[in-house]
Design an enzyme around this catalytic site. Structure first.
Site, PDB file in Angstrom:
ATOM      1  N   GLU A  49      -2.961   7.111  -4.489  1.00  0.00           N
ATOM      2  CA  GLU A  49      -3.179   6.099  -3.224  1.00  0.00           C
ATOM      3  C   GLU A  49      -3.474   4.811  -4.622  1.00  0.00           C
ATOM      4  OE1 GLU A  49      -6.217   4.381  -0.092  1.00  0.00           O
ATOM      5  OE2 GLU A  49      -6.260   3.820  -1.797  1.00  0.00           O
ATOM      6  N   TYR A  70       1.350  -1.200   0.218  1.00  0.00           N
ATOM      7  CA  TYR A  70      -0.380  -0.162   0.216  1.00  0.00           C
ATOM      8  C   TYR A  70       0.859   0.894   0.041  1.00  0.00           C
ATOM      9  CZ  TYR A  70      -3.106   3.558   1.373  1.00  0.00           C
ATOM     10  OH  TYR A  70      -3.687   4.499   1.191  1.00  0.00           O
TER      11      TYR A  70
END
Ligand code: GDP
Ligand code: MN
Length: 376
Positions: free
Chosen positions: A185, A101
């Protein structure tokens, strides 16, 4: 504004981040064609401006072009957290060895950006962050300095990401700066079985204040826009669709925002933001109610009004007249306070609608609306 995954990945690719080959379509037949072109086995992914598509069944592997068509047929039209799927992305599948992530997000309070990274990316990142916060690295980024190779190396090191991700972290920062984004992201950023680092998903929120200097134009009223938001915009309402079950109507943006907080504090989730403004005429109230009630996720509605220049009895008149034109299908909790509150409450009591109840305090009303929305 939030970009779709396919728009985010275009930006990534322009800045040299590797993304799998993919095309988008709104037609199952074309999904089959695309699958044939890109090698048979594909991933079919719903294009909606919300996360959690994987868990909602909006991301599926298809073994061959025929399966791609079938899968696209299943996913198109699906409702994911109130967003109807109008297009799918058909992408080359990737052999995942590890999921990471990575994101940069504006930290308004600190006046900086924050790099957030974890070696345990994927669909359960929220759970990882909640249960084992030490597995998620948070590194402040000075906006004037930006993310240099050295900063990126520090981020990767803190999160336990392999050195190959450093280059991606630098490029992702370039995306944020060049595109005037508030958030970028990638989840998951994957290491593939053959050692490449590939962005499998992308979320980008652009800063609307920078719209005037963006070279690229995004169609902001396209059909992928939330239909309720489109309906509200058409009626001139200040409405934002959210993911919860308590419909919210209030007068004044500040009051509506605190109403969202108080409802969340009562353990329910707001279904929308709707500010009907100072005037709150019967027409505006009727329009607002009809938009909020049209949201299938809504289970109760909380009308929170503090009478200032507009007196509560005028607002109550508005609600009563709105009830003549809009068929109320869900319980309505009304809190009237401020200017002429007693007269306003009397007006509503006089109407005695079986689905309307009044609670005099904001906390009490929020808790009642939350209760109505969360008990079966
Ligand atoms: P999200 O659930 O909305 O975040 O959608 P994602 O694009 O992140 O996809 C959800 C999950 O599907 C990812 O975490 C991956 O595990 C999986 N996935 C997505 N694309 C691929 C792919 O090309 N190959 C494989 N094996 N899994 C994929
Ligand atoms: Mn994802």
């Amino acid at each position: 504004m939030d970009l779709y995954e396919h728009q985010a990945r275009e930006l990534f690719a322009e800045h040299g981040i590797v993304v799998p080959r993919a095309e988008i379509t709104g037609s199952p037949k074309q999904a089959r064609e695309i699958a044939r072109r890109i090698g048979g086995r594909v991933v079919v992914k719903a294009q909606v401006r919300t996360g959690g598509r994987g868990k909602a069944g909006g991301v599926k592997l298809a073994a061959d072009p025929a399966a791609a068509e079938l899968t696209a047929r299943q996913i198109l039209g699906m409702n994911i957290k109130g967003h109807t799927v109008r297009t799918v992305m058909v992408a080359q599948p990737v052999d995942i060895a590890e999921e990471f992530y990575v994101s940069y997000v504006l930290d308004r309070t600190a006046g900086r950006f924050l790099a957030i990274a974890s070696a345990e990316g994927g669909m359960d990142i929220e759970e990882v962050a909640a249960t084992r916060p030490e597995a998620v690295a948070r590194i402040p980024v000075d906006p004037a300095e930006g993310v240099t190779t050295a900063t990126a190396a520090r981020i990767a090191d803190a999160a336990g990401l392999p050195p190959r991700t450093v280059d991606v972290l630098v490029r992702l920062w370039e995306v944020l700066v060049r595109e005037d984004a508030l958030l970028v992201e990638v989840n998951p950023l994957v290491r593939t079985r053959d050692g490449a680092v590939v962005a499998l998903d992308g979320k980008v929120t652009l800063d609307d204040n920078a719209r005037f200097r963006r070279a690229r134009r995004y169609d902001e009223d396209d059909s992928g826009h939330d239909p309720l938001e489109a309906a509200a915009t058409a009626k001139g309402l200040n409405y934002v669709k959210l993911d919860g079950e308590v419909g919210i109507i209030g007068n004044g943006a500040g009051l509506v925002m605190s109403t969202l907080d108080v409802v969340a504090g009562c353990g329910a989730r707001p279904a929308n933001f709707l500010d009907i403004g100072g005037g709150a005429s019967a027409q505006v109230m009727a329009d607002g109610l009809s938009v909020v009630l049209a949201d299938p996720s809504v289970r109760s509605v909380f009308v929170n009004v503090f009478g200032g220049i507009t007196a509560c009895d005028a607002v109550a008149d508005g609600i009563v007249r709105a009830l003549d034109t809009v068929r109320l299908t869900k319980p309505l909790v009304v809190r009237l306070d401020g200017n002429n509150a007693a007269r306003g409450r009397a007006v509503l009591d006089g109407r005695a609608h079986p689905l309307v109840e009044q609670v005099t305090t904001m906390d009490g009303a929020a808790s009642r609306a939350a209760h109505l929305a969360t008990t079966p």
